[in-house]
Write a protein that holds these residues in place. Structure first.
Motif, PDB file in Angstrom:
ATOM      1  N   LEU A   1      29.678  58.418  21.347  1.00  0.00           N
ATOM      2  CA  LEU A   1      28.671  57.561  21.947  1.00  0.00           C
ATOM      3  C   LEU A   1      27.491  58.408  22.393  1.00  0.00           C
ATOM      4  CD1 LEU A   1      30.883  55.217  24.156  1.00  0.00           C
ATOM      5  CD2 LEU A   1      29.632  54.562  22.093  1.00  0.00           C
ATOM      6  N   ALA A   2      26.294  57.900  22.181  1.00  0.00           N
ATOM      7  CA  ALA A   2      25.087  58.617  22.592  1.00  0.00           C
ATOM      8  C   ALA A   2      24.061  57.612  23.080  1.00  0.00           C
ATOM      9  CB  ALA A   2      24.519  59.439  21.438  1.00  0.00           C
ATOM     10  N   SER A   3      23.118  58.091  23.878  1.00  0.00           N
ATOM     11  CA  SER A   3      22.044  57.231  24.370  1.00  0.00           C
ATOM     12  C   SER A   3      20.720  57.988  24.316  1.00  0.00           C
ATOM     13  CB  SER A   3      22.326  56.769  25.804  1.00  0.00           C
ATOM     14  OG  SER A   3      22.454  57.876  26.678  1.00  0.00           O
ATOM     15  N   GLY A   4      19.650  57.241  24.125  1.00  0.00           N
ATOM     16  CA  GLY A   4      18.314  57.822  24.096  1.00  0.00           C
ATOM     17  C   GLY A   4      17.865  58.301  22.743  1.00  0.00           C
ATOM     18  N   GLU A   5      18.710  58.184  21.724  1.00  0.00           N
ATOM     19  CA  GLU A   5      18.347  58.690  20.399  1.00  0.00           C
ATOM     20  C   GLU A   5      17.349  57.771  19.699  1.00  0.00           C
ATOM     21  OE1 GLU A   5      18.460  59.668  16.194  1.00  0.00           O
ATOM     22  OE2 GLU A   5      19.158  57.779  17.074  1.00  0.00           O
ATOM     23  N   GLN A   6      17.420  56.472  20.036  1.00  0.00           N
ATOM     24  CA  GLN A   6      16.489  55.512  19.453  1.00  0.00           C
ATOM     25  C   GLN A   6      15.236  55.463  20.329  1.00  0.00           C
ATOM     26  OE1 GLN A   6      17.353  53.951  16.497  1.00  0.00           O
ATOM     27  NE2 GLN A   6      19.141  55.294  16.594  1.00  0.00           N
ATOM     28  N   ALA A   7      14.129  55.915  19.810  1.00  0.00           N
ATOM     29  CA  ALA A   7      12.919  56.121  20.611  1.00  0.00           C
ATOM     30  C   ALA A   7      12.355  54.832  21.187  1.00  0.00           C
ATOM     31  CB  ALA A   7      11.857  56.825  19.765  1.00  0.00           C
TER      32      ALA A   7
ATOM     33  N   TRP B   1      18.038  63.690  23.776  1.00  0.00           N
ATOM     34  CA  TRP B   1      18.854  62.524  24.045  1.00  0.00           C
ATOM     35  C   TRP B   1      20.248  63.018  24.440  1.00  0.00           C
ATOM     36  CZ3 TRP B   1      22.853  62.480  20.472  1.00  0.00           C
ATOM     37  CH2 TRP B   1      22.622  63.157  19.273  1.00  0.00           C
ATOM     38  N   VAL B   2      21.162  62.112  24.747  1.00  0.00           N
ATOM     39  CA  VAL B   2      22.393  62.488  25.437  1.00  0.00           C
ATOM     40  C   VAL B   2      23.635  62.020  24.684  1.00  0.00           C
ATOM     41  CG1 VAL B   2      23.711  62.212  27.566  1.00  0.00           C
ATOM     42  CG2 VAL B   2      21.218  62.387  27.666  1.00  0.00           C
ATOM     43  N   VAL B   3      24.559  62.948  24.423  1.00  0.00           N
ATOM     44  CA  VAL B   3      25.914  62.588  23.987  1.00  0.00           C
ATOM     45  C   VAL B   3      26.680  62.142  25.222  1.00  0.00           C
ATOM     46  CG1 VAL B   3      28.099  63.443  23.068  1.00  0.00           C
ATOM     47  CG2 VAL B   3      25.936  64.132  22.007  1.00  0.00           C
ATOM     48  N   ARG B   4      27.202  60.933  25.191  1.00  0.00           N
ATOM     49  CA  ARG B   4      27.849  60.383  26.377  1.00  0.00           C
ATOM     50  C   ARG B   4      29.365  60.531  26.351  1.00  0.00           C
ATOM     51  NH1 ARG B   4      24.551  56.174  28.275  1.00  0.00           N
ATOM     52  NH2 ARG B   4      26.288  55.481  29.571  1.00  0.00           N
ATOM     53  N   ASP B   5      29.968  60.473  25.161  1.00  0.00           N
ATOM     54  CA  ASP B   5      31.424  60.592  25.111  1.00  0.00           C
ATOM     55  C   ASP B   5      31.878  60.842  23.679  1.00  0.00           C
ATOM     56  OD1 ASP B   5      33.971  60.725  26.089  1.00  0.00           O
ATOM     57  OD2 ASP B   5      34.217  58.568  26.404  1.00  0.00           O
ATOM     58  N   ILE B   6      33.010  61.535  23.546  1.00  0.00           N
ATOM     59  CA  ILE B   6      33.680  61.717  22.258  1.00  0.00           C
ATOM     60  C   ILE B   6      34.721  60.616  22.139  1.00  0.00           C
ATOM     61  CG2 ILE B   6      35.089  63.250  20.848  1.00  0.00           C
ATOM     62  CD1 ILE B   6      33.900  65.598  22.478  1.00  0.00           C
ATOM     63  N   VAL B   7      34.582  59.765  21.138  1.00  0.00           N
ATOM     64  CA  VAL B   7      35.427  58.581  21.019  1.00  0.00           C
ATOM     65  C   VAL B   7      36.643  58.821  20.140  1.00  0.00           C
ATOM     66  CG1 VAL B   7      35.499  56.178  20.238  1.00  0.00           C
ATOM     67  CG2 VAL B   7      33.475  57.053  21.421  1.00  0.00           C
ATOM     68  N   HIS B   8      36.436  59.479  18.999  1.00  0.00           N
ATOM     69  CA  HIS B   8      37.543  59.626  18.037  1.00  0.00           C
ATOM     70  C   HIS B   8      37.204  60.742  17.060  1.00  0.00           C
ATOM     71  CE1 HIS B   8      40.840  58.443  15.367  1.00  0.00           C
ATOM     72  NE2 HIS B   8      39.992  58.480  14.362  1.00  0.00           N
TER      73      HIS B   8
ATOM     74  N   THR C   1      31.029  69.416  24.738  1.00  0.00           N
ATOM     75  CA  THR C   1      29.691  68.920  25.054  1.00  0.00           C
ATOM     76  C   THR C   1      29.072  69.808  26.124  1.00  0.00           C
ATOM     77  OG1 THR C   1      30.425  67.380  26.772  1.00  0.00           O
ATOM     78  CG2 THR C   1      30.371  66.561  24.500  1.00  0.00           C
ATOM     79  N   SER C   2      27.785  70.066  25.984  1.00  0.00           N
ATOM     80  CA  SER C   2      27.110  70.993  26.890  1.00  0.00           C
ATOM     81  C   SER C   2      25.656  70.585  27.084  1.00  0.00           C
ATOM     82  CB  SER C   2      27.158  72.418  26.322  1.00  0.00           C
ATOM     83  OG  SER C   2      26.299  73.281  27.036  1.00  0.00           O
ATOM     84  N   GLU C   3      25.140  70.862  28.296  1.00  0.00           N
ATOM     85  CA  GLU C   3      23.734  70.648  28.609  1.00  0.00           C
ATOM     86  C   GLU C   3      22.930  71.944  28.529  1.00  0.00           C
ATOM     87  OE1 GLU C   3      23.293  66.969  31.667  1.00  0.00           O
ATOM     88  OE2 GLU C   3      24.097  68.799  32.551  1.00  0.00           O
ATOM     89  N   ARG C   4      23.436  72.930  27.805  1.00  0.00           N
ATOM     90  CA  ARG C   4      22.777  74.238  27.779  1.00  0.00           C
ATOM     91  C   ARG C   4      21.346  74.143  27.243  1.00  0.00           C
ATOM     92  NH1 ARG C   4      27.008  76.528  23.349  1.00  0.00           N
ATOM     93  NH2 ARG C   4      28.344  75.441  24.832  1.00  0.00           N
ATOM     94  N   SER C   5      21.064  73.137  26.416  1.00  0.00           N
ATOM     95  CA  SER C   5      19.706  72.963  25.887  1.00  0.00           C
ATOM     96  C   SER C   5      18.832  72.132  26.823  1.00  0.00           C
ATOM     97  CB  SER C   5      19.765  72.268  24.528  1.00  0.00           C
ATOM     98  OG  SER C   5      20.168  70.907  24.667  1.00  0.00           O
ATOM     99  N   GLY C   6      19.442  71.621  27.880  1.00  0.00           N
ATOM    100  CA  GLY C   6      18.747  70.695  28.759  1.00  0.00           C
ATOM    101  C   GLY C   6      19.162  69.252  28.532  1.00  0.00           C
ATOM    102  N   TRP C   7      19.855  69.007  27.409  1.00  0.00           N
ATOM    103  CA  TRP C   7      20.360  67.678  27.076  1.00  0.00           C
ATOM    104  C   TRP C   7      21.806  67.822  26.620  1.00  0.00           C
ATOM    105  CZ3 TRP C   7      17.041  63.457  27.601  1.00  0.00           C
ATOM    106  CH2 TRP C   7      15.697  63.775  27.800  1.00  0.00           C
ATOM    107  N   ASN C   8      22.661  66.873  26.999  1.00  0.00           N
ATOM    108  CA  ASN C   8      24.077  66.979  26.653  1.00  0.00           C
ATOM    109  C   ASN C   8      24.264  66.759  25.156  1.00  0.00           C
ATOM    110  OD1 ASN C   8      26.628  67.512  27.867  1.00  0.00           O
ATOM    111  ND2 ASN C   8      27.238  65.402  27.435  1.00  0.00           N
ATOM    112  N   GLN C   9      24.713  67.814  24.466  1.00  0.00           N
ATOM    113  CA  GLN C   9      24.868  67.770  23.011  1.00  0.00           C
ATOM    114  C   GLN C   9      26.261  68.252  22.611  1.00  0.00           C
ATOM    115  OE1 GLN C   9      22.583  66.499  20.783  1.00  0.00           O
ATOM    116  NE2 GLN C   9      21.355  65.907  22.549  1.00  0.00           N
ATOM    117  N   LEU C  10      26.555  68.131  21.326  1.00  0.00           N
ATOM    118  CA  LEU C  10      27.899  68.345  20.798  1.00  0.00           C
ATOM    119  C   LEU C  10      27.971  69.650  20.016  1.00  0.00           C
ATOM    120  CD1 LEU C  10      30.613  66.782  20.692  1.00  0.00           C
ATOM    121  CD2 LEU C  10      29.786  65.658  18.624  1.00  0.00           C
ATOM    122  N   TYR C  11      28.983  70.474  20.358  1.00  0.00           N
ATOM    123  CA  TYR C  11      29.153  71.789  19.740  1.00  0.00           C
ATOM    124  C   TYR C  11      30.580  71.925  19.214  1.00  0.00           C
ATOM    125  CZ  TYR C  11      24.850  72.869  22.312  1.00  0.00           C
ATOM    126  OH  TYR C  11      23.572  72.860  22.800  1.00  0.00           O
TER     127      TYR C  11
END
Length: 770
Positions: A419-425, A401-408, A373-383
């Motif tokens: 888990l992610a937050s902010g994706e639902q406008a 929006w923000v990736v908050r955690d890798i669950v499984h 996970t990285s904030e290189r775009s300005g938002w924490n995303q999954l690579y």
């Protein structure tokens, strides 16, 4: 007699300052008793929370959880595959058997443990009561003390059970559990230059009765390979690091005070250095030193070293945080040679930092790829990256929006759950939901659609998950879901607030306001007392925490009950996550970088906005309180805006970043240490003190040492400023120890006296059931 005449009569008697609270039913004994009922220890008797934490049986789809509410404590077993739910055991028979064996009566709904482990094919269980271990048979319901003894050497057992690693006299040993033979792995360990030993922390030293951190006993920092043939550890050199001493004024076993010395580097000081080393155990012992420069260790806890093994048992991986978090590297080590390579490096953008609290990694398949996970775009995303080359394969998620955690990670299907937050406008941007996406890319699937905050616990095989969802204003549910489609298999628990509603409780008001830039949305809540009357005016209390490592406005039901206790005294309580905190974009959080002391304009602005919206908020009577960095924030805001905040209670505060732990402050205030450290110290604002200030600190606070508070006290005295102070013996960080309830009561009394203008009820003591 009319109200005006009453006021005139009391004014003549010189008692007018006490009128508002008394006439409005604020700060009374009844209010105090109502506040007491909302404290954590008293809540289980009055509220049924839907918050089930599953304890899965290995990789199976069976688990147990603890249900604790007005009906008492009960352990529930669930079989997801069969869709069954029942008591984990016969509570009445177990209570009878345990009472007989212990010679003490235990009730079936108040068993004296909160967790247990099954053994012998689930026909028996083990648990602890205080320091004693017990085991009970379920096939005949008999109990006895567990004959196994705790090992004072704090051993680490290998996966196959053949080896036990432990530290003795600063060196690392292994013991063959079959033969009992003890083999020394090292011989050159020394105090503060020892093997497999993390930094000691003050609380551990106090518990063990040792005054020098080098003498504290800890579980060894040993990481076994999957096949049990190797272990990786480190040698930690803290000799040249900064140390602090804490004075325990009231030891339980001595009239003389006791001094504890422990590692505690301040910003800019030399940090501990770790030297990783790998041992091969067996017929012969082989040592391999990892070929790396010394690893700078920035803090216990989040900054500590942690290693893990690849599935092949031949390679080690670990995440390394550069000083000031200017970079984070994912590293791989060849266990046979000690050669090291960097799989991925995340570097800070300009004069900034990489946030270690949001950066996650997870290996997939047969360790051939890894997620990052990285904030290189300005938002924490999954690579997704290739392990062999470290190159980026593809970006899996994208958006503001923000990736908050890798669950499984489902290795068979090549899918990741996160888990992610902010994706639902149309929702609060902090609410977390569970999503799934293919490692091959494509659209992501939402598995928890309810507009709420979701906490999930996935089964070992990933086929099911427990979902606890709620909002601060929505009691919510605990449900079992299928991972394949998110469908609910069964409702485990549903929150019941009927007892609270009978008392007059209403959910908090959730709000959205604007930052001082007039563009950024800020989110918070307001808690009202159960005796709330919108026709009256209520003083405002802000509970504040502005640390950039998280966000702090409660997003789940039950998280506002401590705020409710404060409100019951006759206040409305406000919380807001302003710019400079986490959970949103990198830019939102980095507003506080080099700037921890200049983030409070947003708080004042939002409270004013809410007072315009809700006329029952008395904007002329505003108080503020907080602990830890919230203690810093409450004091700083109070001094920075002396005409807005009239009363402040600050607990366990880091008043000056130069005198608090290096790792946290170098990360969020900046490294190298600059002039802004001193400029944003609370000491720089003492001349602006106008209102009532109470400083609280514990003598055994090993997280935020009392030196900062004492420096502030010195500055206040030098400026001839009046204030109040409470130094609490045997209190750790925050409200803790034997005087925790007294500290809470003093906080209550301070606001009641100075913000409500009411004299607190004489002789009142706080009581909590648990």
């Amino acid at each position: 007699m009319k109200f005006a005449n009453i006021c005139a009569w009391i004014a003549a008697a010189g008692l007018l300052s006490f009128v508002p609270g008394q006439l409005l039913g604020q700060g009374t004994l009844a209010n105090y008793r109502s506040a007491e009922s909302f404290l954590k220890g008293n809540l289980p008797a009055r509220i049924e929370l839907a918050d089930s934490t599953p304890h899965w049986f290995g990789d199976s789809n069976q688990f147990w959880y603890l249900k604790n509410g007005p009906a008492g404590k009960h352990f529930i077993a669930v079989d997801a595959e069969r869709n069954t739910q029942q008591p984990a055991f016969d509570h009445a028979r177990l209570a009878t058997a345990l009472s007989l064996a212990a010679g003490k009566t235990y009730a079936s709904d108040k068993l004296p443990f909160d967790s247990f482990e099954f053994f012998d094919g689930s026909h028996a269980l083990r648990f602890r009561i205080d320091s004693a271990r017990w085991e009970c048979r379920l096939d005949g319901y008999t109990c006895k003390l567990d004959p196994r003894k705790d090992d004072p050497d704090h051993e680490s057992i290998s996966p196959d059970g053949q080896w036990a690693a432990f530290v003795r006299e600063h060196n690392l040993f292994v013991r063959n559990t079959k033969t009992g033979k003890i083999i020394p792995l090292t011989t050159d360990g020394a105090p503060e230059n020892d093997y497999a030993t993390p930094w000691p922390w003050l609380q551990l030293m106090v518990e063990q009765g040792v005054t020098n951190g080098a003498d504290a006993k800890q579980a060894p920092a040993v990481f076994w390979s999957p096949d049990s043939t190797r272990l990786v550890t480190y040698r930690m050199d803290t000799r040249h690091s900064g140390h602090l001493e804490s004075l325990q004024f009231v030891p339980a076993d001595d009239l003389r005070p006791r001094t504890y010395r422990y590692v505690y580097p301040l910003p800019g000081e030399p940090l501990p250095e770790a030297f990783p080393v790998i041992f091969k155990v067996g017929a012969t012992i082989q040592r391999v030193d990892v070929k790396t420069p010394p690893l700078i260790v920035q803090s216990w806890g989040w900054g500590e070293l942690g290693f893990s093994w690849f599935d092949d048992g031949q390679h080690v991986r670990y995440k390394y945080l550069g000083r000031g978090s200017k970079f984070i590297e994912l590293r791989e080590v060849n266990a046979a040679t000690g050669q090291q390579r960097v799989l991925h490096r995340e570097s800070a953008v300009a004069d900034s930092y990489v946030d270690p609290f949001t950066t996650r990694f997870h290996f997939t398949g047969h360790d051939q790829q890894f997620l990052w996970t990285s904030e290189r775009s300005g938002w924490n995303q999954l690579y997704l990256h290739d392990t062999a080359s470290g190159r980026l394969i593809r970006r899996l998620t994208d958006g503001d929006w923000v990736v908050r955690d890798i669950v499984h990670v489902d290795k068979k299907r090549g899918q990741v759950y996160f888990l992610a937050s902010g994706e639902q406008a149309d929702s609060d941007p902090y609410y977390t939901r569970l999503y799934r996406i293919s490692l091959d890319g494509g659209d992501m699937q939402l598995l928890t659609p309810e507009s709420a905050n979701h906490r999930v616990f996935m089964s070992g095989d990933g086929a099911y998950f427990v979902d606890n969802y709620s909002r601060a204003d929505l009691p919510g549910k605990s449900v079992l879901r299928r991972s394949s489609d998110g469908q609910v298999v069964r409702v485990l628990e549903q929150a019941d607030t009927s007892r609270l509603s009978q008392q007059g409780w209403t959910p908090p008001l959730l709000f959205k306001g604007k930052a001082t830039d007039q563009a950024t949305d800020l989110y918070g809540l307001i808690v009202r007392p159960t005796h709330f009357d919108p026709a009256k005016k209520y003083p405002v209390l802000e509970y504040i925490y502005s640390g950039p490592h998280g966000f702090f406005v409660p997003k789940t039901f039950g998280g506002t009950m401590d705020l409710q206790a404060m409100a019951e005294l006759g206040f409305v309580v406000v919380m807001v996550d302003a710019r400079g905190t986490a959970g949103r974009s990198r830019a939102f959080r980095e507003f506080s970088y080099h700037n921890l002391g200049n983030v409070f304009d947003d708080h004042v602005s939002v409270i004013r906005q809410m007072a315009d919206r809700y006329p029952w908020m008395d904007i002329d009577r505003v108080g503020i309180y907080g602990y830890s960095h919230g203690g810093y924030g409450s004091t700083h805001a109070f001094l920075q805006f002396p005409d807005f905040y009239k009363v402040c209670v600050s607990t366990a505060a880091d008043h000056d970043a130069r005198m608090d732990k290096a790792g946290w402050n170098e990360l969020f205030q900046g490294y190298p240490v600059g002039d802004d450290y001193a400029e944003q110290s609370n000491m720089a604002l003492v001349d602006q003190l106008k209102g009532h200030l109470l400083l609280i600190h514990g003598d055994l606070d090993g997280n935020v040492h009392p030196i900062g508070t004492m420096r502030l006290v010195d500055s206040l005295m030098s400026a001839n400023k009046p204030f109040d102070m409470l130094l609490v013996p045997n209190m750790l960080h925050g409200d803790s120890g034997p005087h925790a309830r007294y500290v809470t009561l003093r906080r209550w009394n301070y606001f009641v006296r100075h913000l409500l203008g009411v004299e607190p009820p004489q002789g009142f003591r706080i009581h909590e059931a648990n």
